[in-house]
Design a protein around this motif. Structure first.
Motif, short mmCIF file in Angstrom:
data_model
loop_
_atom_site.label_atom_id
_atom_site.label_comp_id
_atom_site.label_asym_id
_atom_site.label_seq_id
_atom_site.Cartn_x
_atom_site.Cartn_y
_atom_site.Cartn_z
N ILE B 139 0.88 -1.03 0.24
CA ILE B 139 -0.12 0.01 0.05
C ILE B 139 0.94 1.37 0.16
O ILE B 139 1.65 1.36 0.90
N PHE B 140 0.88 1.93 -1.08
CA PHE B 140 1.57 3.20 -1.03
C PHE B 140 3.07 2.87 -1.23
O PHE B 140 3.92 3.67 -0.38
N GLY B 141 3.56 1.81 -1.70
CA GLY B 141 4.96 1.48 -1.51
C GLY B 141 5.35 0.78 -0.32
O GLY B 141 6.48 0.32 -0.15
N VAL B 142 4.58 0.85 0.65
CA VAL B 142 4.73 0.26 1.96
C VAL B 142 4.47 -1.25 2.12
O VAL B 142 3.30 -1.63 1.65
N ARG B 143 5.28 -2.13 2.13
CA ARG B 143 5.08 -3.65 2.13
C ARG B 143 4.55 -3.83 3.56
O ARG B 143 5.33 -3.84 4.41
N ILE B 144 3.27 -4.68 3.44
CA ILE B 144 2.76 -5.01 4.96
C ILE B 144 2.79 -6.63 4.63
O ILE B 144 2.05 -7.07 3.78
N PRO B 145 3.62 -7.25 5.31
CA PRO B 145 3.34 -8.70 5.57
C PRO B 145 2.17 -9.35 6.08
O PRO B 145 1.65 -8.58 7.20
N LEU B 146 1.51 -10.04 5.62
CA LEU B 146 0.45 -10.80 6.26
C LEU B 146 0.62 -12.16 6.66
O LEU B 146 0.64 -13.21 5.82
N PRO B 147 1.13 -12.37 7.96
CA PRO B 147 1.47 -13.80 8.34
C PRO B 147 0.28 -14.60 8.34
O PRO B 147 -0.89 -14.36 8.20
N ASP B 148 0.37 -15.86 8.48
CA ASP B 148 -0.69 -16.74 8.23
C ASP B 148 -1.81 -16.67 9.33
O ASP B 148 -2.93 -16.82 8.96
#
Lengths: 248, 282
Positions: B139-148
């Motif tokens: 989102i807007f160049g910010v990588r947000i990891p989504l853990p399981d």
């Protein structure tokens, strides 16, 4: 006859939506077998859970305190523990302790296989809920009706079978309906002990054909139709059993 | 006078006629049942151990040894269930109110969504979220990891949302229509009527089914083990492997998981039943 496979084949070539089950006979077979297993699971567990519910509700009013306590403990334990853990407990825990035979290759051949364990565990789980549902229905049967049956010389069992249960059934059908739909959805848990039901078959297909989204749609549609059919049957039953003069 | 029987007892026909009524009320359960359940499991563990050699750890010792790990897994389950419940309740409130909206299109869409998520099996919804949501979003160049586990939580909150929506709709429908009319005559706006008059009355009606739903969610969180989240059931299987995979360990280990969930869900169940009796609409 080839219209449907050809259409889906064409759909794949033009849009990339790969519904393999509709044009690949092998995948279709797997899916159909999964559906058959699900239907078998659903029908058998529904019947068994209804029997467990009816017998349990009868035993809840048994004269013996021990029997009543046992039924209540059964209901409370099965209602308040996760069905998946129950399934594992039965399949791995109890299944491992039970004696087992050997097949011709010398492999362990348990006396109760995974499908049977799934049926047993799910029936007990849904049956525990049915006991409570039937009990609430039985409590709604007017005391005077029970006394009238006794005055007519019905024994306890016969009064239960011919007077109380039919009346209670009509009262608790909406709740029963809910629970049976829940049971239908819970049968997917059999996936966890490798019962080849619909979810299992679909998972196999999507891991080979890499079409998760498409198979997911098929899966949702399948369960939507199954729930729809069950709800329709239950509504028909509810209508057929309606007591004249009650409700709207 | 002399014909009267000497025993002083009245004639049999004059005795009050006693009808044995059928017992229909079930006895209430006491905490003693929970204790008996636990004792039964301990007994089961003991007998299973008696069958095996004494050189290895007994099932009870295995459970005691691994209890901190298993309980931390259980706490994780509870955490997932609470977050899923919070997300699902917030979304479900919106969906339920949308179902009651004046706008027919909005109401139809909300109804369809509710039916869809209510009638799909939880495990299928879980698979749906696990496989179709990417493991990270940008989102807007910010990588947000989504853990399981986060995805699993979202997966559980979907059916919660649909069920809460139904609970909200049912509760709002159960408020007498005179309440709406009275509020309208006092010149409340529709928004004020909903938030200040109708919903506060609904809260106590929604509480018992909402708590029931919470118990269901707490029990459903173990399904996350199927898609590889390391919660209690996954840890249980790992502990079993670590202890040499002895088959007689299965029953005590899964029995321990059953006991944990029972001890957590049973008080909720009892409390719900009590609230239900208190708030019963007659």
């Amino acid at each position: 006859m080839d219209v449907i496979p050809a259409w889906f084949q064409n759909l794949y070539e033009t849009t990339g939506l790969n519904f393999t089950v509709f044009y690949d006979a092998y995948d279709w077979n797997r899916y159909a077998n999964g559906l058959k297993t699900t239907l078998l699971l659903v029908v058998v567990t529904i019947v068994l859970s209804l029997v467990i519910g009816a017998v349990g509700a009868l035993l809840q009013s048994a004269p013996s305190r021990v029997v009543r306590g046992a039924i209540n403990a059964f209901v409370v334990v099965f209602r308040n523990t996760p069905p998946l853990v129950q399934l594992f407990f039965f399949y791995f825990g109890v299944g491992a302790v039970l004696p087992a035979g050997q097949d011709q290759f010398g492999l362990r051949q348990p006396i109760i296989d995974n499908l049977q364990w799934a049926i047993i565990a799910l029936s007990l789980f849904a049956g525990a809920f049915n006991v409570e549902i039937f009990r609430s229905g039985i409590e709604a049967v007017p005391k005077t009706t029970v006394e009238a049956a006794e005055a007519l010389g019905y024994t306890r069992i016969r009064a239960y079978l011919f007077i109380i249960l039919p009346l209670a059934l009509r009262v608790c059908l909406p709740a029963l309906n809910n629970n049976l739909v829940n049971l239908l959805k819970t049968t997917t848990l059999a996936y966890a002990i490798a019962v080849p039901e619909t979810l299992y078959a679909v998972k196999q297909i999507w891991s080979e054909s890499q079409n998760v989204l498409e198979m997911m749609l098929v899966l949702f549609a399948t369960y939507g139709v199954l729930v729809g059919v069950l709800v329709w049957i239950m509504h028909r039953w509810e209508k057929a059993l309606r007591i004249p003069g009650y409700g709207r | 006078m002399s014909a009267e029987p000497k025993t002083g007892a009245p004639l049999a026909v004059l005795l009050p006629f006693k009808v044995e009524t059928t017992r229909l009320s079930a006895p209430r359960l006491a905490p003693v049942h929970a204790a008996l359940f636990g004792a039964g499991l301990a007994l089961l563990a003991g007998t299973a151990w008696a069958q095996s050699g004494a050189a290895q750890l007994s099932p009870l010792e295995v459970i005691v040894k691994w209890a901190p790990l298993l309980l931390s897994g259980f706490v994780f389950n509870i955490l997932i269930s609470m977050v899923a419940m919070a997300l699902g309740t917030a979304a479900g409130l919106g969906l339920g109110l949308a179902m009651l909206a004046q706008n027919p299109l909005l109401a139809r869409v909300a109804w369809a969504l509710t039916q869809f998520f209510r009638n799909a099996p939880w495990l299928v919804l879980l698979f749906f979220v696990m496989f179709l949501v990417p493991f990270q979003v940008t989102i807007f160049g910010v990588r947000i990891p989504l853990p399981d586990w986060a995805k699993a939580t979202v997966g559980f909150s979907l059916p919660v949302m649909a069920n809460v929506a139904e609970i909200v709709r049912g509760a709002v429908r159960s408020v007498p229509s005179t309440q709406w009319e009275a509020a309208e005559s006092l010149a409340f706006t529709p928004r004020q009527i909903m938030w200040r008059i109708i919903l506060p009355q609904c809260v106590k009606r929604m509480l018992p089914p909402w708590m029931n739903l919470y118990a269901l969610v707490a029990m459903a969180t173990v399904q996350a083990s199927i898609v590889g989240v390391s919660e209690m059931l996954t840890l249980t299987a790992q502990v079993h492997t670590a202890e040499g995979g002895r088959p007689e360990l299965f029953a005590p280990l899964y029995g321990f998981a059953l006991l944990c969930f029972f001890l957590y869900c049973y008080p909720i169940d009892r409390f719900t039943a009590r609230l239900e009796r208190r708030f019963q609409i007659r």
